[in-house]
Scaffold this motif. Sequence first.
Motif, mmCIF file in Angstrom:
data_model
loop_
_atom_site.group_PDB
_atom_site.id
_atom_site.type_symbol
_atom_site.label_atom_id
_atom_site.label_comp_id
_atom_site.label_asym_id
_atom_site.label_seq_id
_atom_site.Cartn_x
_atom_site.Cartn_y
_atom_site.Cartn_z
ATOM 1 N N PHE A 1 3.412 -16.982 -6.568
ATOM 2 C CA PHE A 1 2.487 -16.017 -5.756
ATOM 3 C C PHE A 1 1.747 -14.945 -7.366
ATOM 4 N N GLU A 2 0.448 -15.338 -6.604
ATOM 5 C CA GLU A 2 -0.601 -14.406 -7.938
ATOM 6 C C GLU A 2 -0.932 -13.118 -7.611
ATOM 7 N N ASP A 3 -1.136 -13.036 -6.118
ATOM 8 C CA ASP A 3 -0.411 -11.293 -6.331
ATOM 9 C C ASP A 3 0.157 -10.747 -5.131
ATOM 10 N N ILE A 4 1.262 -9.880 -5.467
ATOM 11 C CA ILE A 4 1.650 -9.045 -4.592
ATOM 12 C C ILE A 4 1.449 -8.409 -4.029
ATOM 13 N N ILE A 5 1.501 -7.804 -2.349
ATOM 14 C CA ILE A 5 0.607 -6.389 -1.891
ATOM 15 C C ILE A 5 2.018 -5.640 -1.814
ATOM 16 N N VAL A 6 2.248 -4.879 -1.310
ATOM 17 C CA VAL A 6 3.427 -3.660 -1.464
ATOM 18 C C VAL A 6 2.605 -2.595 -0.429
ATOM 19 N N ASP A 7 2.799 -2.265 1.071
ATOM 20 C CA ASP A 7 1.968 -1.459 1.410
ATOM 21 C C ASP A 7 3.518 -0.907 1.927
ATOM 22 N N PHE A 8 3.296 0.668 1.896
ATOM 23 C CA PHE A 8 4.704 1.205 2.282
ATOM 24 C C PHE A 8 4.094 2.420 3.457
ATOM 25 N N GLN A 9 2.787 2.680 3.705
ATOM 26 C CA GLN A 9 2.670 3.299 4.709
ATOM 27 C C GLN A 9 3.390 4.057 6.010
ATOM 28 N N GLN A 10 3.743 2.835 6.292
ATOM 29 C CA GLN A 10 5.436 3.445 7.895
ATOM 30 C C GLN A 10 6.042 4.058 7.436
ATOM 31 N N SER A 11 6.637 3.702 5.883
ATOM 32 C CA SER A 11 8.245 4.116 5.698
ATOM 33 C C SER A 11 8.428 5.055 4.784
ATOM 34 N N MET B 1 1.776 -15.452 -16.996
ATOM 35 C CA MET B 1 1.208 -14.318 -16.256
ATOM 36 C C MET B 1 1.922 -13.467 -15.260
ATOM 37 N N ALA B 2 1.811 -12.156 -15.837
ATOM 38 C CA ALA B 2 2.677 -11.736 -14.309
ATOM 39 C C ALA B 2 1.864 -11.640 -13.384
ATOM 40 N N THR B 3 2.338 -11.147 -11.933
ATOM 41 C CA THR B 3 1.534 -11.070 -10.985
ATOM 42 C C THR B 3 0.964 -9.742 -10.612
ATOM 43 N N ALA B 4 -0.273 -9.998 -10.006
ATOM 44 C CA ALA B 4 -1.333 -8.982 -10.198
ATOM 45 C C ALA B 4 -0.504 -8.246 -8.282
ATOM 46 N N LEU B 5 -0.249 -6.562 -9.104
ATOM 47 C CA LEU B 5 0.021 -6.021 -7.599
ATOM 48 C C LEU B 5 -1.245 -5.343 -7.073
ATOM 49 N N GLY B 6 -0.838 -5.133 -5.713
ATOM 50 C CA GLY B 6 -1.440 -4.246 -5.076
ATOM 51 C C GLY B 6 -1.216 -3.355 -4.154
ATOM 52 N N LEU B 7 -1.687 -2.060 -3.724
ATOM 53 C CA LEU B 7 -1.249 -1.373 -2.728
ATOM 54 C C LEU B 7 -1.645 -0.928 -2.095
ATOM 55 N N GLY B 8 -1.458 -0.932 -0.270
ATOM 56 C CA GLY B 8 -1.821 -0.655 0.918
ATOM 57 C C GLY B 8 -2.254 0.916 1.142
ATOM 58 N N LEU B 9 -2.952 0.681 1.340
ATOM 59 C CA LEU B 9 -3.568 2.121 1.927
ATOM 60 C C LEU B 9 -3.478 3.064 2.276
ATOM 61 N N PRO B 10 -3.838 4.544 3.099
ATOM 62 C CA PRO B 10 -3.320 5.045 3.796
ATOM 63 C C PRO B 10 -3.995 5.259 5.328
ATOM 64 N N GLN B 11 -3.581 4.647 6.437
ATOM 65 C CA GLN B 11 -4.734 4.081 7.338
ATOM 66 C C GLN B 11 -4.125 4.846 8.377
ATOM 67 N N ASN B 12 -2.152 5.142 8.730
ATOM 68 C CA ASN B 12 -2.049 5.250 10.169
ATOM 69 C C ASN B 12 -2.195 6.711 10.326
ATOM 70 N N HIS B 13 -2.028 6.980 11.621
ATOM 71 C CA HIS B 13 -2.283 8.235 12.007
ATOM 72 C C HIS B 13 -1.921 9.422 11.394
ATOM 73 N N GLN B 14 -1.016 9.115 10.908
ATOM 74 C CA GLN B 14 -0.125 10.418 10.768
ATOM 75 C C GLN B 14 -1.120 10.589 9.017
ATOM 76 N N TYR B 15 -2.020 10.132 9.072
ATOM 77 C CA TYR B 15 -2.630 10.827 6.998
ATOM 78 C C TYR B 15 -4.000 11.437 7.561
ATOM 79 N N ASP B 16 -4.185 11.548 6.714
ATOM 80 C CA ASP B 16 -5.655 12.437 6.609
ATOM 81 C C ASP B 16 -6.352 11.587 5.814
ATOM 82 N N LEU B 17 -7.258 10.937 6.811
ATOM 83 C CA LEU B 17 -8.145 10.078 6.780
ATOM 84 C C LEU B 17 -9.581 10.080 5.376
#
Length: 309
Positions: free
Chosen positions: A276-286, A1-17
């Motif tokens: 690992f069942e799930d892997i999160i990728v969080d790109f918001q800092q780069s 079974m494929a690993t589930a992929l998750g994404l980090g949401l944009p929370q940091n101050h450079q984003y328009d929440l």
Amino acid sequence: MATALGLGLPQNHQYDLGSDVTDVARAAERIGYESLWAYERALFPEPATQGLYGVPGMPWPDSYRGVAEPLVTLALAAAVTERARLGTSVLVAPLHGPFQLAKTLATLDAASGGRVIAGFGTGWSLDEYAAAGVRPFEERGQVMDEVIEVCRAVWGPDPVTYDGGTTRIAPAVVGPKPARPIPILLAAGGKRAQRRLIDHADGWLPVATSVEQATTQWRELRELAAERGRTKPIQTVLRTNPQYTPKPYEGGDRAPFQGNVEQIVEDLVAFAAIGFEDIIVDFQQSVRDAEELKDVAAEVYEKARAAGV
């Protein structure tokens, strides 16, 4: 079974929440990401009296100068999505009053149709503990135990009762209830925290360092589970914080998740092979902005799935 992929949401101050969180959440679900994640950084001490992660002299990244509250962030995402699970990686649980945290998580789960994943950690910032004022930093383990117990009680059948170090609930009806049992996952870096995970939590939330270290930690955790007689499976969600660049990384030894999309996908393949069942990728800092975040997330997802992740 494929690993589930998750994404980090944009929370940091450079984003328009007000616009970027909902925009990225919609796009991520449309792309195919199975989960959306928020993390907690309560404040940015200035001047810093404590290094990042408690390491003397290590500077705090500028991106921590204003991080949106994680459960508010997830509520924004919940309102514009239908399927994606909504998780915290991690929420520093001892910074919160146990009863109010349990009730907030239950409300979010009920409103989202049973999509919440409660990822907890004890944190490391002395300044955050002082500002929160729940209990001293030295008592963080005890507070974490109480948070888990209170959550289980509040999410369970009425009447709810609890008598602990911080929280006392006389027999009461407490609602809304979660749409289903909310899984509790712990970061659990130390031995005592690992025992807490095995005995009281549903799963594990490690951060990617190296394939070798992740493999060893996962094996040791399963061995500990066997020693302590746990038969229930341990859910696993690996957090990664890729340092994305448009060009390949070519400078010496490359740390995991450092480089262009192809290099990031290579690392996803290697870590997924651990199991690992799930892997999160969080790109918001780069990335530069929400548009680039969506573009990179789409390319990574497409190429990861093509590579068998």
